[in-house]
Design a protein around this motif. Structure first.
Motif, short mmCIF file in Angstrom:
data_model
loop_
_atom_site.label_atom_id
_atom_site.label_comp_id
_atom_site.label_asym_id
_atom_site.label_seq_id
_atom_site.Cartn_x
_atom_site.Cartn_y
_atom_site.Cartn_z
N GLU A 78 0.84 -1.20 0.00
CA GLU A 78 0.00 0.00 0.00
C GLU A 78 0.87 1.25 0.00
OE1 GLU A 78 -3.65 2.12 2.54
OE2 GLU A 78 -2.59 0.37 3.37
N SER A 79 1.91 1.26 0.85
CA SER A 79 2.82 2.40 0.89
C SER A 79 3.56 2.56 -0.43
CB SER A 79 3.82 2.24 2.03
OG SER A 79 4.79 3.27 2.01
N ILE A 80 3.97 1.45 -1.03
CA ILE A 80 4.68 1.50 -2.31
C ILE A 80 3.77 2.09 -3.38
CG2 ILE A 80 5.73 0.08 -4.13
CD1 ILE A 80 6.56 -1.87 -1.82
N ARG A 81 2.52 1.66 -3.41
CA ARG A 81 1.58 2.19 -4.40
C ARG A 81 1.33 3.69 -4.16
NH1 ARG A 81 -1.10 -1.30 -7.63
NH2 ARG A 81 -0.89 -3.54 -7.18
N ASP A 82 1.19 4.07 -2.90
CA ASP A 82 0.98 5.49 -2.59
C ASP A 82 2.18 6.33 -3.02
OD1 ASP A 82 -1.48 4.91 -1.53
OD2 ASP A 82 -0.83 5.01 0.58
#
Length: 299
Positions: A78-82
Protein backbone atom coordinates in the motif's frame (compact mmCIF):
# COMPACT_ATOMS: atom_id res chain seq x y z
CA UNK A 1 39.70 3.52 -16.25
CA UNK A 2 40.95 1.86 -13.05
CA UNK A 3 40.25 4.49 -10.41
CA UNK A 4 36.73 5.73 -11.10
CA UNK A 5 35.58 8.17 -8.38
CA UNK A 6 32.84 10.71 -7.79
CA UNK A 7 34.99 13.18 -9.74
CA UNK A 8 34.11 11.14 -12.83
CA UNK A 9 30.35 11.59 -12.43
CA UNK A 10 29.10 13.60 -15.43
CA UNK A 11 27.03 16.72 -14.86
CA UNK A 12 23.61 15.54 -13.70
CA UNK A 13 21.84 18.89 -14.04
CA UNK A 14 18.30 18.44 -15.30
CA UNK A 15 18.09 14.79 -14.28
CA UNK A 16 15.71 13.44 -11.66
CA UNK A 17 16.84 10.54 -9.48
CA UNK A 18 14.91 8.52 -6.90
CA UNK A 19 17.03 6.67 -4.34
CA UNK A 20 15.44 4.27 -1.85
CA UNK A 21 16.88 3.98 1.65
CA UNK A 22 18.74 7.24 1.19
CA UNK A 23 18.93 8.70 4.68
CA UNK A 24 21.92 6.67 5.89
CA UNK A 25 24.90 4.55 4.84
CA UNK A 26 25.31 3.71 1.17
CA UNK A 27 22.04 5.36 0.22
CA UNK A 28 23.07 8.63 1.78
CA UNK A 29 26.43 8.61 -0.01
CA UNK A 30 24.76 7.81 -3.33
CA UNK A 31 22.24 10.60 -2.85
CA UNK A 32 24.81 13.15 -1.72
CA UNK A 33 27.06 12.46 -4.71
CA UNK A 34 24.20 12.69 -7.22
CA UNK A 35 22.97 15.94 -5.67
CA UNK A 36 26.49 17.39 -5.69
CA UNK A 37 26.67 16.60 -9.41
CA UNK A 38 23.50 18.62 -10.03
CA UNK A 39 20.73 16.02 -10.03
CA UNK A 40 17.35 16.65 -8.46
CA UNK A 41 17.32 13.74 -5.99
CA UNK A 42 14.32 12.30 -4.19
CA UNK A 43 15.13 10.64 -0.88
CA UNK A 44 12.62 7.79 -0.70
CA UNK A 45 12.64 6.87 2.97
CA UNK A 46 10.46 5.24 5.59
CA UNK A 47 11.21 7.80 8.32
CA UNK A 48 10.62 11.35 7.08
CA UNK A 49 12.37 12.92 10.08
CA UNK A 50 15.55 10.99 9.34
CA UNK A 51 15.14 11.79 5.66
CA UNK A 52 14.77 15.47 6.43
CA UNK A 53 17.95 15.42 8.53
CA UNK A 54 19.82 13.72 5.68
CA UNK A 55 18.53 16.28 3.19
CA UNK A 56 19.72 19.11 5.42
CA UNK A 57 23.20 17.56 5.59
CA UNK A 58 23.32 17.30 1.81
CA UNK A 59 22.17 20.88 1.36
CA UNK A 60 24.79 22.08 3.85
CA UNK A 61 27.55 20.21 2.02
CA UNK A 62 26.36 21.23 -1.45
CA UNK A 63 24.66 24.64 -1.32
CA UNK A 64 22.00 24.83 -3.99
CA UNK A 65 21.51 21.06 -4.06
CA UNK A 66 18.04 20.01 -5.19
CA UNK A 67 16.63 17.37 -2.86
CA UNK A 68 13.11 16.27 -2.06
CA UNK A 69 11.50 13.75 0.27
CA UNK A 70 9.12 10.89 -0.40
CA UNK A 71 7.76 8.56 2.23
CA UNK A 72 8.24 4.95 1.18
CA UNK A 73 7.84 1.85 3.32
CA UNK A 74 8.98 -1.16 1.34
CA UNK A 75 7.34 -3.53 3.84
CA UNK A 76 3.92 -2.40 2.60
CA UNK A 77 2.53 -2.68 -0.92
CA UNK A 78 0.00 0.00 0.00
CA UNK A 79 2.82 2.40 0.89
CA UNK A 80 4.68 1.50 -2.31
CA UNK A 81 1.58 2.19 -4.40
CA UNK A 82 0.98 5.49 -2.59
CA UNK A 83 4.60 6.57 -3.05
CA UNK A 84 4.60 5.63 -6.72
CA UNK A 85 1.37 7.54 -7.24
CA UNK A 86 2.76 10.66 -5.59
CA UNK A 87 5.99 10.46 -7.59
CA UNK A 88 4.06 9.98 -10.82
CA UNK A 89 2.05 13.10 -10.01
CA UNK A 90 5.16 15.17 -9.28
CA UNK A 91 7.40 14.02 -12.13
CA UNK A 92 6.68 13.48 -15.82
CA UNK A 93 9.99 11.69 -16.20
CA UNK A 94 12.37 9.88 -13.84
CA UNK A 95 15.90 9.57 -15.21
CA UNK A 96 17.27 7.26 -12.54
CA UNK A 97 15.82 4.86 -10.00
CA UNK A 98 18.28 3.39 -7.51
CA UNK A 99 16.83 0.40 -5.68
CA UNK A 100 19.16 0.60 -2.71
CA UNK A 101 17.14 0.05 0.48
CA UNK A 102 17.35 -3.34 2.10
CA UNK A 103 17.36 -5.47 5.22
CA UNK A 104 19.87 -8.16 6.08
CA UNK A 105 19.76 -11.36 8.14
CA UNK A 106 16.76 -10.32 10.20
CA UNK A 107 15.02 -12.67 12.63
CA UNK A 108 12.14 -14.46 10.95
CA UNK A 109 9.34 -11.98 10.32
CA UNK A 110 6.97 -10.87 7.60
CA UNK A 111 5.95 -7.71 5.80
CA UNK A 112 2.51 -6.16 6.11
CA UNK A 113 1.46 -8.31 3.15
CA UNK A 114 2.76 -11.55 4.64
CA UNK A 115 5.98 -11.88 2.65
CA UNK A 116 9.18 -13.09 4.32
CA UNK A 117 10.81 -9.81 5.30
CA UNK A 118 14.09 -10.01 3.39
CA UNK A 119 12.52 -11.33 0.19
CA UNK A 120 9.63 -8.90 0.57
CA UNK A 121 11.71 -5.75 1.07
CA UNK A 122 14.83 -6.49 -0.95
CA UNK A 123 13.13 -7.98 -3.99
CA UNK A 124 9.33 -7.73 -4.08
CA UNK A 125 9.19 -4.16 -2.79
CA UNK A 126 11.62 -2.93 -5.42
CA UNK A 127 10.00 -5.06 -8.12
CA UNK A 128 6.68 -3.36 -7.40
CA UNK A 129 8.14 0.14 -7.14
CA UNK A 130 10.10 -0.18 -10.39
CA UNK A 131 7.14 -1.40 -12.38
CA UNK A 132 4.77 1.17 -10.90
CA UNK A 133 7.19 3.92 -11.97
CA UNK A 134 8.21 2.37 -15.26
CA UNK A 135 6.18 4.64 -17.52
CA UNK A 136 7.88 7.67 -15.99
CA UNK A 137 11.29 6.01 -16.30
CA UNK A 138 10.65 5.13 -19.94
CA UNK A 139 9.58 8.72 -20.59
CA UNK A 140 13.04 10.03 -19.65
CA UNK A 141 15.76 9.75 -22.31
CA UNK A 142 18.63 7.37 -21.52
CA UNK A 143 17.14 6.49 -18.14
CA UNK A 144 18.40 3.76 -15.84
CA UNK A 145 17.22 1.38 -13.13
CA UNK A 146 20.08 0.41 -10.82
CA UNK A 147 19.46 -2.34 -8.27
CA UNK A 148 21.85 -3.01 -5.42
CA UNK A 149 22.71 -6.68 -4.93
CA UNK A 150 25.47 -8.26 -2.85
CA UNK A 151 28.26 -10.78 -3.12
CA UNK A 152 25.96 -12.83 -0.86
CA UNK A 153 23.98 -13.69 -3.99
CA UNK A 154 26.63 -16.35 -4.63
CA UNK A 155 25.31 -18.56 -1.85
CA UNK A 156 21.71 -17.72 -2.64
CA UNK A 157 19.17 -20.19 -3.99
CA UNK A 158 15.71 -19.30 -5.26
CA UNK A 159 13.56 -21.73 -3.34
CA UNK A 160 10.54 -21.66 -5.62
CA UNK A 161 8.91 -24.34 -3.48
CA UNK A 162 9.29 -22.16 -0.34
CA UNK A 163 9.91 -18.55 -1.38
CA UNK A 164 8.50 -17.21 1.89
CA UNK A 165 10.59 -19.55 4.08
CA UNK A 166 7.47 -21.03 5.64
CA UNK A 167 8.91 -24.53 5.87
CA UNK A 168 12.32 -23.50 7.16
CA UNK A 169 14.12 -20.23 7.76
CA UNK A 170 17.81 -19.38 7.84
CA UNK A 171 18.78 -15.73 8.03
CA UNK A 172 21.75 -16.02 5.70
CA UNK A 173 19.92 -18.25 3.25
CA UNK A 174 16.97 -15.87 3.03
CA UNK A 175 19.31 -12.93 2.52
CA UNK A 176 21.22 -14.75 -0.21
CA UNK A 177 17.95 -15.61 -1.94
CA UNK A 178 16.83 -11.97 -1.91
CA UNK A 179 20.14 -10.74 -3.32
CA UNK A 180 20.12 -13.38 -6.05
CA UNK A 181 16.57 -12.26 -6.82
CA UNK A 182 17.89 -8.71 -7.32
CA UNK A 183 20.15 -9.95 -10.12
CA UNK A 184 17.54 -12.21 -11.72
CA UNK A 185 15.20 -9.19 -11.71
CA UNK A 186 17.84 -6.91 -13.26
CA UNK A 187 18.70 -9.29 -16.07
CA UNK A 188 15.06 -10.03 -16.89
CA UNK A 189 14.19 -6.34 -16.80
CA UNK A 190 17.05 -5.58 -19.18
CA UNK A 191 15.79 -8.21 -21.61
CA UNK A 192 12.28 -6.72 -21.46
CA UNK A 193 13.66 -3.21 -22.05
CA UNK A 194 15.13 -4.23 -25.42
CA UNK A 195 14.25 -1.66 -28.05
CA UNK A 196 14.08 1.21 -25.57
CA UNK A 197 16.85 3.56 -24.45
CA UNK A 198 16.29 2.63 -20.81
CA UNK A 199 18.72 0.17 -19.23
CA UNK A 200 18.79 -1.99 -16.11
CA UNK A 201 22.08 -2.40 -14.25
CA UNK A 202 23.13 -3.98 -10.93
CA UNK A 203 25.90 -3.22 -8.46
CA UNK A 204 27.23 -4.32 -5.11
CA UNK A 205 29.24 -2.36 -2.52
CA UNK A 206 31.68 -5.02 -1.39
CA UNK A 207 32.59 -4.98 2.29
CA UNK A 208 31.70 -1.52 3.49
CA UNK A 209 30.33 0.17 6.57
CA UNK A 210 26.57 -0.20 6.60
CA UNK A 211 23.65 -0.56 9.01
CA UNK A 212 22.68 -3.74 7.17
CA UNK A 213 24.75 -5.89 9.55
CA UNK A 214 22.91 -4.71 12.67
CA UNK A 215 20.75 -7.88 12.68
CA UNK A 216 23.63 -10.28 12.11
CA UNK A 217 24.48 -12.54 15.10
CA UNK A 218 27.33 -11.08 17.18
CA UNK A 219 30.14 -13.50 16.14
CA UNK A 220 29.30 -13.05 12.46
CA UNK A 221 29.00 -9.29 12.92
CA UNK A 222 32.52 -9.20 14.37
CA UNK A 223 33.78 -11.18 11.37
CA UNK A 224 32.16 -8.67 9.00
CA UNK A 225 33.70 -5.75 10.87
CA UNK A 226 37.15 -7.31 10.64
CA UNK A 227 36.65 -7.74 6.89
CA UNK A 228 35.44 -4.21 6.31
CA UNK A 229 38.03 -2.54 4.19
CA UNK A 230 36.34 0.66 3.08
CA UNK A 231 33.83 3.23 4.21
CA UNK A 232 30.33 3.79 2.85
CA UNK A 233 31.56 6.46 0.44
CA UNK A 234 33.81 3.91 -1.28
CA UNK A 235 31.10 1.27 -1.12
CA UNK A 236 28.76 3.62 -2.96
CA UNK A 237 31.10 3.99 -5.95
CA UNK A 238 30.00 0.85 -7.86
CA UNK A 239 26.38 2.00 -7.61
CA UNK A 240 27.27 5.52 -8.68
CA UNK A 241 29.25 4.27 -11.64
CA UNK A 242 26.38 2.00 -12.69
CA UNK A 243 24.06 4.99 -12.35
CA UNK A 244 26.06 7.64 -14.20
CA UNK A 245 28.98 6.39 -16.29
CA UNK A 246 28.11 6.99 -19.97
CA UNK A 247 29.91 3.77 -20.91
CA UNK A 248 27.65 1.51 -18.86
CA UNK A 249 25.79 -1.17 -20.84
CA UNK A 250 22.46 -2.62 -19.80
CA UNK A 251 22.72 -5.89 -17.92
CA UNK A 252 26.16 -5.15 -16.47
CA UNK A 253 27.06 -5.76 -12.83
CA UNK A 254 29.48 -3.44 -10.99
CA UNK A 255 31.46 -4.07 -7.83
CA UNK A 256 34.79 -3.22 -6.19
CA UNK A 257 37.83 -4.23 -8.20
CA UNK A 258 40.04 -5.20 -5.28
CA UNK A 259 40.63 -8.36 -3.24
CA UNK A 260 37.61 -10.71 -3.46
CA UNK A 261 35.53 -7.70 -4.56
CA UNK A 262 35.55 -6.54 -0.92
CA UNK A 263 37.16 -3.19 -1.60
CA UNK A 264 38.55 -1.02 -4.35
CA UNK A 265 37.43 1.17 -7.19
CA UNK A 266 34.42 0.03 -9.23
CA UNK A 267 34.56 -2.13 -12.32
CA UNK A 268 32.39 -4.62 -14.18
CA UNK A 269 32.33 -7.89 -12.23
CA UNK A 270 30.83 -11.32 -12.86
CA UNK A 271 27.79 -12.73 -11.11
CA UNK A 272 27.03 -16.37 -10.40
CA UNK A 273 25.85 -18.89 -12.98
CA UNK A 274 22.53 -19.09 -11.12
CA UNK A 275 21.91 -15.40 -11.74
CA UNK A 276 22.08 -16.04 -15.51
CA UNK A 277 19.46 -18.80 -15.49
CA UNK A 278 16.95 -17.39 -17.98
CA UNK A 279 14.24 -19.82 -16.91
CA UNK A 280 14.60 -18.74 -13.29
CA UNK A 281 14.58 -15.07 -14.30
CA UNK A 282 11.30 -15.44 -16.17
CA UNK A 283 9.70 -17.64 -13.52
CA UNK A 284 10.60 -15.26 -10.72
CA UNK A 285 9.26 -12.30 -12.71
CA UNK A 286 5.89 -14.01 -13.27
CA UNK A 287 5.62 -15.02 -9.62
CA UNK A 288 6.55 -11.49 -8.52
CA UNK A 289 3.82 -10.01 -10.70
CA UNK A 290 1.32 -12.39 -9.11
CA UNK A 291 2.45 -11.78 -5.52
CA UNK A 292 2.53 -7.99 -5.81
CA UNK A 293 -0.47 -7.68 -8.18
CA UNK A 294 1.72 -5.31 -10.23
CA UNK A 295 1.78 -6.04 -13.94
CA UNK A 296 4.74 -4.76 -15.92
CA UNK A 297 4.48 -2.44 -18.90
CA UNK A 298 7.33 -4.29 -20.60
CA UNK A 299 7.22 -7.89 -21.53
Amino acid sequence: MTRWTTADIPDQTGRTAVVTGSNTGLGYEITAALAAAGAHVVLAVRDLDKGRAAAERIEAASPGAEVALQRLDLTSLESIRDAAGELRTRYDGIDLLVNNAGVSMTPKSTTADGFELQFGVNHLGHFALTNLLLDRILAAPESRVVTVSSSAHRYGRIRFEDLQSERSYRRAGAYGQSKLANLLFTYELQRRLAGTDTIAVAAHPGSSSSELIRNVPAPTRLFFRLLQAQDAAMGALPVLRAATDPGVIGGEYYGPGGFLEMRGFPKVVASSDRSHDVGAQRRLWEISEHLTAVESLVG
